[in-house]
Scaffold this active site. Structure first.
Site, PDB file in Angstrom:
ATOM      1  N   HIS A 224       0.799  -1.230   0.000  1.00 11.50           N
ATOM      2  CA  HIS A 224       0.000   0.000   0.000  1.00 11.50           C
ATOM      3  C   HIS A 224       0.831   1.280   0.000  1.00 11.50           C
ATOM      4  O   HIS A 224       0.296   2.364  -0.136  1.00 11.50           O
ATOM      5  CB  HIS A 224      -0.936   0.035   1.209  1.00 11.50           C
ATOM      6  CG  HIS A 224      -0.247   0.359   2.498  1.00 11.50           C
ATOM      7  ND1 HIS A 224       0.440  -0.586   3.212  1.00 11.50           N
ATOM      8  CD2 HIS A 224      -0.109   1.515   3.176  1.00 11.50           C
ATOM      9  CE1 HIS A 224       0.954  -0.020   4.292  1.00 11.50           C
ATOM     10  NE2 HIS A 224       0.644   1.258   4.294  1.00 11.50           N
TER      11      HIS A 224
HETATM   12  C1  UD1 Z   1      -2.120   5.212   6.206  1.00  5.55           C
HETATM   13  C2  UD1 Z   1      -0.892   5.584   7.027  1.00  5.55           C
HETATM   14  C3  UD1 Z   1       0.152   4.486   6.948  1.00  5.55           C
HETATM   15  C4  UD1 Z   1      -0.429   3.132   7.284  1.00  5.55           C
HETATM   16  C5  UD1 Z   1      -1.658   2.885   6.403  1.00  5.55           C
HETATM   17  C6  UD1 Z   1      -2.324   1.551   6.683  1.00  5.55           C
HETATM   18  C7  UD1 Z   1      -0.280   7.962   7.168  1.00  5.55           C
HETATM   19  C8  UD1 Z   1       0.672   8.970   6.686  1.00  5.55           C
HETATM   20  N1  UD1 Z   1      -0.250   6.792   6.507  1.00  5.55           N
HETATM   21  O1  UD1 Z   1      -1.743   5.165   4.845  1.00  5.55           O
HETATM   22  O2  UD1 Z   1       1.197   4.775   7.850  1.00  5.55           O
HETATM   23  O3  UD1 Z   1       0.531   2.126   7.077  1.00  5.55           O
HETATM   24  O4  UD1 Z   1      -2.590   3.945   6.633  1.00  5.55           O
HETATM   25  O5  UD1 Z   1      -3.496   1.404   5.996  1.00  5.55           O
HETATM   26  O6  UD1 Z   1      -1.030   8.226   8.085  1.00  5.55           O
HETATM   27  N2  UD1 Z   1      -9.172   5.005   1.910  1.00  5.55           N
HETATM   28  C9  UD1 Z   1     -10.386   4.374   1.764  1.00  5.55           C
HETATM   29  N3  UD1 Z   1     -11.002   3.943   2.882  1.00  5.55           N
HETATM   30  C10 UD1 Z   1     -10.503   4.133   4.117  1.00  5.55           C
HETATM   31  C11 UD1 Z   1      -9.254   4.773   4.236  1.00  5.55           C
HETATM   32  C12 UD1 Z   1      -8.589   5.192   3.126  1.00  5.55           C
HETATM   33  O7  UD1 Z   1     -10.874   4.193   0.666  1.00  5.55           O
HETATM   34  O8  UD1 Z   1     -11.135   3.748   5.114  1.00  5.55           O
HETATM   35  C13 UD1 Z   1      -8.464   5.503   0.719  1.00  5.55           C
HETATM   36  C14 UD1 Z   1      -8.263   7.011   0.783  1.00  5.55           C
HETATM   37  O9  UD1 Z   1      -9.333   7.687   0.252  1.00  5.55           O
HETATM   38  C15 UD1 Z   1      -6.979   7.216   0.014  1.00  5.55           C
HETATM   39  C16 UD1 Z   1      -6.215   5.924   0.246  1.00  5.55           C
HETATM   40  O10 UD1 Z   1      -7.154   4.958   0.709  1.00  5.55           O
HETATM   41  O11 UD1 Z   1      -7.229   7.339  -1.358  1.00  5.55           O
HETATM   42  C17 UD1 Z   1      -5.099   6.116   1.215  1.00  5.55           C
HETATM   43  O12 UD1 Z   1      -5.561   6.482   2.538  1.00  5.55           O
HETATM   44  P1  UD1 Z   1      -4.659   7.396   3.505  1.00  5.55           P
HETATM   45  O13 UD1 Z   1      -5.329   7.565   4.793  1.00  5.55           O
HETATM   46  O14 UD1 Z   1      -4.277   8.615   2.746  1.00  5.55           O
HETATM   47  O15 UD1 Z   1      -3.309   6.670   3.730  1.00  5.55           O
HETATM   48  P2  UD1 Z   1      -2.862   5.155   3.696  1.00  5.55           P
HETATM   49  O16 UD1 Z   1      -2.142   4.920   2.414  1.00  5.55           O
HETATM   50  O17 UD1 Z   1      -3.970   4.229   4.083  1.00  5.55           O
END
Ligand code: UD1
Length: 385
Positions: A224
């Site tokens: 991820h």
């Molecule tokens: C975040 C954490 C990372 C952790 C990871 C585990 C930070 C900087 N990063 O990264 O340390 O290892 O979580 O998952 O805090 N999304 C959904 N549904 C959700 C959550 C996210 O669809 O419930 C999508 C968001 O819209 C976005 C992507 O997933 O497009 C990434 O989510 P984001 O919270 O930005 O960071 P992660 O890559 O999950």
């Protein structure tokens, strides 16, 4: 005493669960007054599959406050969290704020705590990848610089903090709180079958009716990190390796993170993966299901932080798809099972062959004993600034 603890994203939930439980146990036995505890969820992860199910299965009470921050750029997530959390602090006036891990919530809430002059404790302090391009490394550095009390999971992280000049009296080595959660759920996980996990979580786009592999007959992968999934030049060769080299030998079970799913579709790589008969795509899994799959995996391929630690204790040979790790205790050279393979396909191929032939070697670093949460709480309660 009043404590606010903070969670924001998936990897926080398994770290806060034992801490909340330790407070509950303390309150049920205490003769010197109760701890008033509030749980704040910043809402960075918001889907049922990334958030709610972990609260249910890890027995974490509903958050007292949900800041509802959701998706956004880093600045947006951190900025909106700070604005909303400041109001919570001003209304609640806690004695301590406890943050865990290295996500955006950890950074935002520790900065806000200190700007409001509230004591702040960081559980899982001192981890360093040395890679300042990682958002999590920035979060770790700032959080540890500001917090009053730094609780480290291993002695290498303790030393990192000392090397940065942080005074000894602010640091305590308490062990790895994630292992508390693993110990608490290990037995329950062992009762799950791989077949049921696949049936319940099979991604709807998965084209094939899949036959569940037996223990040790599959590879488990999670992916991820932006550095692995956000660029076509990096993700595409990795997908070719999975299709041509890995899945021709052994079944791949792959629970897909929302970010990765989005990128695979954007780069037109998704169909090739979903159409492969030996690649089983799953929705993001619950904690106990993931633990069960890790217990039976022949090899783990991951860029996650926590899974490297879980592999160490379970003994699953782990190819860490990164060039560095903030968890060197999980590496072979330090007695673990992990190897850093970055995103160089030649290295991945070579190490994958080695890992396939490798036996499960379990190891348990000091104080990874399932009792860390109690040590964290006792340290906070007795800490004198
Ligand atoms: C975040 C954490 C990372 C952790 C990871 C585990 C930070 C900087 N990063 O990264 O340390 O290892 O979580 O998952 O805090 N999304 C959904 N549904 C959700 C959550 C996210 O669809 O419930 C999508 C968001 O819209 C976005 C992507 O997933 O497009 C990434 O989510 P984001 O919270 O930005 O960071 P992660 O890559 O999950």
């Amino acid at each position: 005493m009043k404590i606010i603890s903070v969670v924001g994203a998936r990897p926080n939930f398994m770290k806060i669960a034992p801490f909340v439980q330790a407070i509950k146990e303390y309150n049920s036995q205490s003769k010197d007054g109760m701890i008033e505890h509030l749980l704040v969820h910043t809402g960075q992860h918001y889907d049922d599959c990334m958030s709610r199910r972990f609260f249910q299965e890890l027995n974490i009470p509903e958050p007292d406050v949900n800041l509802g921050i959701g998706s956004g750029s880093h600045a947006e997530q951190v900025g909106y969290t700070m604005i909303a959390f400041e109001k919570v602090i001003q209304a609640e006036k806690p004695d301590w704020i406890v943050v865990v891990g290295d996500v955006n919530a950890t950074l935002a809430c520790s900065v806000t705590a200190k700007k409001e002059w509230i004591r702040c404790c960081h559980i899982e302090a001192g981890l360093r990848s040395g890679d300042i391009t990682m958002p999590e490394e920035i979060n770790r550095l700032v959080t540890d610089r500001l917090c009053d009390l730094l609780l480290t999971p291993d002695l290498l992280s303790y030393q990192n903090l000392r090397n940065e000049g942080i005074p000894e009296e602010k640091i305590r080595f308490v062990g790895n709180i994630m292992i508390d959660t693993m110990e608490a759920h290990h037995e329950k996980a062992s009762l799950l079958t791989i077949e049921d996990i696949i049936k319940t979580n099979l991604l709807s786009e998965n084209k094939f009716k899949t036959v569940a592999p037996h223990d040790e007959k599959y590879v488990l992968m999670t992916l991820h990190r932006p550095s692995n999934v956000d660029q076509y030049e990096v993700l595409s060769p990795l997908i070719s390796f999975l299709i041509k080299d890995l899945a021709s030998k052994i079944t791949l079970l792959w629970p897909i993170h929302p970010r990765t799913m989005k990128q695979l579709k954007e780069f037109n790589l998704f169909e090739a993966v979903a159409n492969h008969p030996n690649i089983i795509l799953l929705e993001p899994l619950g904690y106990i299901e993931m633990l069960r799959l890790n217990m039976g995996a022949r090899v783990m391929l991951t860029d996650s932080g926590g899974l490297q630690e879980e592999c160490t204790v379970l003994g699953t040979p782990c190819l860490t798809l990164r060039w560095n790790t903030e968890r060197p205790v999980s590496l072979k050279r330090n007695g673990g099972v992990g190897v850093l393979v970055g995103n160089d396909i030649n290295i991945i191929k070579k190490e994958f062959e080695t890992a396939l032939g490798q036996a499960r070697i379990k190891s348990r670093p000091d104080l990874w004993d399932g009792k860390t949460a109690h040590r964290c709480l006792q340290t906070i309660l007795t800490y004198k600034i």
